[in-house]
Enzyme design. Structure first.
Site, PDB file in Angstrom:
ATOM      1  N   ASP A  93      -7.292  63.231  32.955  1.00 25.50           N
ATOM      2  CA  ASP A  93      -6.534  62.203  33.683  1.00 25.50           C
ATOM      3  C   ASP A  93      -7.113  60.862  33.258  1.00 25.50           C
ATOM      4  O   ASP A  93      -8.181  60.460  33.718  1.00 25.50           O
ATOM      5  CB  ASP A  93      -6.681  62.423  35.190  1.00 25.50           C
ATOM      6  CG  ASP A  93      -6.062  61.294  36.014  1.00 25.50           C
ATOM      7  OD1 ASP A  93      -5.344  60.455  35.435  1.00 25.50           O
ATOM      8  OD2 ASP A  93      -6.307  61.250  37.237  1.00 25.50           O
ATOM      9  N   ASP A 137       2.330  59.441  43.963  1.00 26.60           N
ATOM     10  CA  ASP A 137       1.107  59.217  43.169  1.00 26.60           C
ATOM     11  C   ASP A 137       0.838  57.719  43.036  1.00 26.60           C
ATOM     12  O   ASP A 137       1.454  57.039  42.213  1.00 26.60           O
ATOM     13  CB  ASP A 137       1.283  59.861  41.789  1.00 26.60           C
ATOM     14  CG  ASP A 137       0.028  59.760  40.920  1.00 26.60           C
ATOM     15  OD1 ASP A 137      -0.960  59.161  41.371  1.00 26.60           O
ATOM     16  OD2 ASP A 137       0.048  60.264  39.785  1.00 26.60           O
ATOM     17  N   LYS A 156      -5.275  50.548  30.634  1.00 24.96           N
ATOM     18  CA  LYS A 156      -4.022  51.290  30.750  1.00 24.96           C
ATOM     19  C   LYS A 156      -2.845  50.350  30.972  1.00 24.96           C
ATOM     20  O   LYS A 156      -1.704  50.680  30.656  1.00 24.96           O
ATOM     21  CB  LYS A 156      -4.145  52.278  31.915  1.00 24.96           C
ATOM     22  CG  LYS A 156      -3.074  53.348  31.984  1.00 24.96           C
ATOM     23  CD  LYS A 156      -3.465  54.341  33.056  1.00 24.96           C
ATOM     24  CE  LYS A 156      -2.436  55.429  33.239  1.00 24.96           C
ATOM     25  NZ  LYS A 156      -2.880  56.420  34.243  1.00 24.96           N
TER      26      LYS A 156
END
Length: 654
Positions: A57, A251, A120
């Site tokens: 992850d 999420d 990210k």
């Protein structure tokens, strides 16, 4: 460009692949390798077993790695060298070397301009993107425009200015996670499944895959985070429940937010709809709290700290801590000594005030739930289970909003919010390498396209060929026609996005068919096929009906931005940086042993000659280090070996 022709659609059945289980208990912590042990470390898979594949992850703020263990028939979350099960997605560059993970995060306050985090949010984006421009105002590190509008991060490494693409920084985080897994498993790890937000576009997915390649990994699959979390939740239930369950995954992580609706029955996980925001998460909540404190400091002391990177970084650390405390307390304080120009800063912040600051962002989360259910053509009463995933779901207001939205239905808290995604990715990885567990082999996953795919038309609009949330793998066709008289060539430009205007969507690639026989407009017909495989790799082909002329483009190869030569260069650079890291660790080990030897030489219980010998050896080692700054690792290891040989008892203690 193409004109609007007779709409013609064809499809093929979707397929999938198997998956499987989740963690029942936490494994004991591994014994970290010291540098001296690493000298004898010869990683290799156990005889008669498959080389392990890991699930990673790769998070905005923290990353997690897991592995399916055949001998235990379960997933194990792998702790790092600090014993932590999650690792900061942070890289810090210093005069001495490069720091990764926890060591890097611990240096961010003192070295903010050379500490890179939240990468990210940069990967797969253009420098000119509005989100990149807005983030740059908040990041302490410098970002500049590189070739083809690709952003590059600028840092000072060993006294030299260096520039890195986002893929390179992400690869450094992946290298850390790879090393964490190898230390725990005692063997080399090559195969991995890496997760991304469901709403990542093709550029972001391909860039993430490139980062894995640079890190020395064979990226078997890029997997959506909510899908991985659903597998972590649902695996142990597939043999117990005979009734189909509709599971909504909420999420909310450090930088991204996804909502996915899946149906689960007899080991088959079918994604029915997914939506999200690649720029909504804990980092944004921190930003608003920092902004609130900056304004308060300016109001109290008439001092503006926005231009001081170190002050802002220290304030942000305090705000992050306050945010976590407010998840379990209704009031806390934000305190930073000597924040700016010798002035201390202290303020009280209540949970209610924090919620008010983030009210708009919190509300956006529930709007996206509505959108996901609307895409699936389902009412909220049809959802059987709501699963909360991601570190930011610990915020009480988030939990309350979700529960209120579903009319009091309590969300599932059976799975660990920080570990669920890596957990599911490890199950997928085990399936892809064919590990033996029967339950893993039985599972099937049917994923969907997160964004609509289509081609541009003469009116600069996008004609959708593959609507978003179409199950994959799939193959769809649409008919088009020429739009001008005597047209001899047609340009096919492929886009992804939800806007009717192509200028607001993302160009994936383009190609041209030449040599078409001249004819009045509308006479020449073309078929355009969109073929998406289980990896999400898109192949677009076009065929002229009358002549049979055909051309195609594989989007994943066109859209990676980095060329094969650039990727190879980055792989070589990564090996160089790793060698530098190892050399730095070796120097530290030699210095530590020498200082330890000097300390032991002061022990009065030893003979004078022994004390003198120990002191001389230690001084010689330290002097050697001071005069051999450019020594290679082999030379450093030779010095280490001499100390080990001369004083074996000392080395046994270390």
């Amino acid at each position: 460009m193409l004109g609007w022709g007779e709409e013609e659609w064809e499809g093929v059945d979707t397929g999938g692949e198997a998956m499987g289980p989740w963690l029942k208990e936490r494994p004991s912590l591994p014994k970290p390798l010291t540098f001296l042990q690493e000298e004898e470390f010869r990683p290799m898979a156990s005889k008669g077993t498959k080389a392990p594949a890991i699930g990673i992850d790769l998070g905005t703020t923290y990353s997690c790695v897991a592995v399916w263990q055949d001998n235990h028939n379960r997933v194990e979350i792998i702790p790092n060298d600090q014993g932590n099960r999650i690792t900061p997605s942070c890289v810090t560059f210093t005069e001495e070397g490069r720091l990764l993970g926890d060591a890097a995060k611990n240096k961010t306050d003192m070295n903010p301009t050379n500490s890179v985090f939240a990468i990210k949010r940069l990967i797969g984006r253009r420098y000119s993107d509005s989100s990149v421009q807005n983030d740059m105002k908040l990041w302490p590190f410098k970002v500049v425009a590189g070739p083809k509008d690709r952003p590059k991060i600028v840092v000072n490494y060993r006294g030299i200015e260096k520039q890195f693409y986002a893929e390179e920084i992400s690869s450094m985080v992946l290298v850390k996670m790879k090393e964490v897994a190898e230390t725990y498993l005692g063997c080399i790890v090559k195969n991995a499944v890496i997760t991304v937000p469901a709403y990542f576009n093709d550029s972001q997915r391909q860039a993430t895959k490139n980062a894995g390649t640079i890190a020395g990994l064979n990226v078997m699959r890029i997997m959506d985070e909510p899908t991985a979390a659903a597998i972590a939740y649902g695996f142990d239930k597939i043999t117990k429940d005979s009734k189909k369950k509709r599971v909504l995954i909420f999420d909310l992580g450090g930088g991204t937010f996804d909502v996915s609706l899946l149906s689960v029955l007899h080991g088959k996980f079918v994604v029915q709809a997914t939506t999200g925001d690649t720029h909504l998460g804990g980092e944004d909540f921190d930003d608003l709290l920092v902004d609130h404190c900056v304004k308060e400091f300016k109001k109290k002391y008439n001092k503006d700290i926005t231009g001081n990177a170190k002050s802002l970084r220290r304030l942000r650390t305090a705000c992050e801590r306050a945010k976590r405390i407010l998840s379990s307390s209704v009031m806390t304080s934000i305190d930073v000594d000597y924040l700016y120009e010798g002035v201390d800063f202290s303020t009280r912040i209540s949970r209610a005030r924090f919620e008010e600051l983030n009210k708009e962002l919190f509300t956006r989360c529930t709007h996206l739930i509505e959108k996901c259910l609307g895409d699936a053509k389902m009412d909220k009463t049809g959802v059987d289970v709501v699963v909360l995933v991601g570190g930011s779901i610990r915020i009480p207001k988030i939990q309350q909003l979700v529960q209120d939205f579903f009319d009091g239905k309590k969300p599932c808290k059976e799975i660990h919010p920080d570990e669920a995604v890596a957990h599911g990715a490890a199950i997928q990885a085990a399936n892809l390498i064919g590990q033996r567990d029967k339950e893993v082999q039985k599972l099937v996953l049917v994923d969907v396209t997160p964004l609509s795919l289509g081609v541009d038309t003469v009116d600069e609009g996008m004609s959708v060929v593959v609507p978003r949330n179409t199950p994959i793998p799939t193959k769809l066709k649409r008919g088009f026609e020429t739009n001008i008289d005597n047209q001899t060539s047609v340009r096919i430009a492929v886009y992804e996005g939800e806007s009717a205007e192509i200028k607001y969507n993302n160009l994936l690639g383009e190609f041209e068919i030449d040599g078409i026989d001249p004819a009045p407009k509308g006479v020449t017909k073309l078929d355009v096929w969109f073929d998406i495989d289980a990896d999400g790799i898109l192949t677009v082909s076009a065929k002229v009906k009358s002549s049979g002329q055909k051309k195609e483009i594989v989007i994943s190869k066109q859209n990676g931005e980095l060329t094969a030569a650039e990727i190879q260069k980055m792989i070589e650079d990564a090996a160089h940086y790793k060698a530098e890291d190892e050399k730095h660790k070796a120097r530290i080990s030699l210095e530590y042993l020498a200082e330890k030897l000097k300390s032991m030489a002061l022990d009065s219980a030893r003979s004078a000659s022994e004390m003198k010998s120990m002191e001389d050896k230690a001084e010689n080692a330290i002097a050697w280090l001071e005069t051999n700054h450019l020594a290679e690792i082999g030379e450093i290891n030779k010095q280490l070996k001499e100390l080990k040989t001369s004083f074996p008892a000392l080395c046994e203690e270390n």
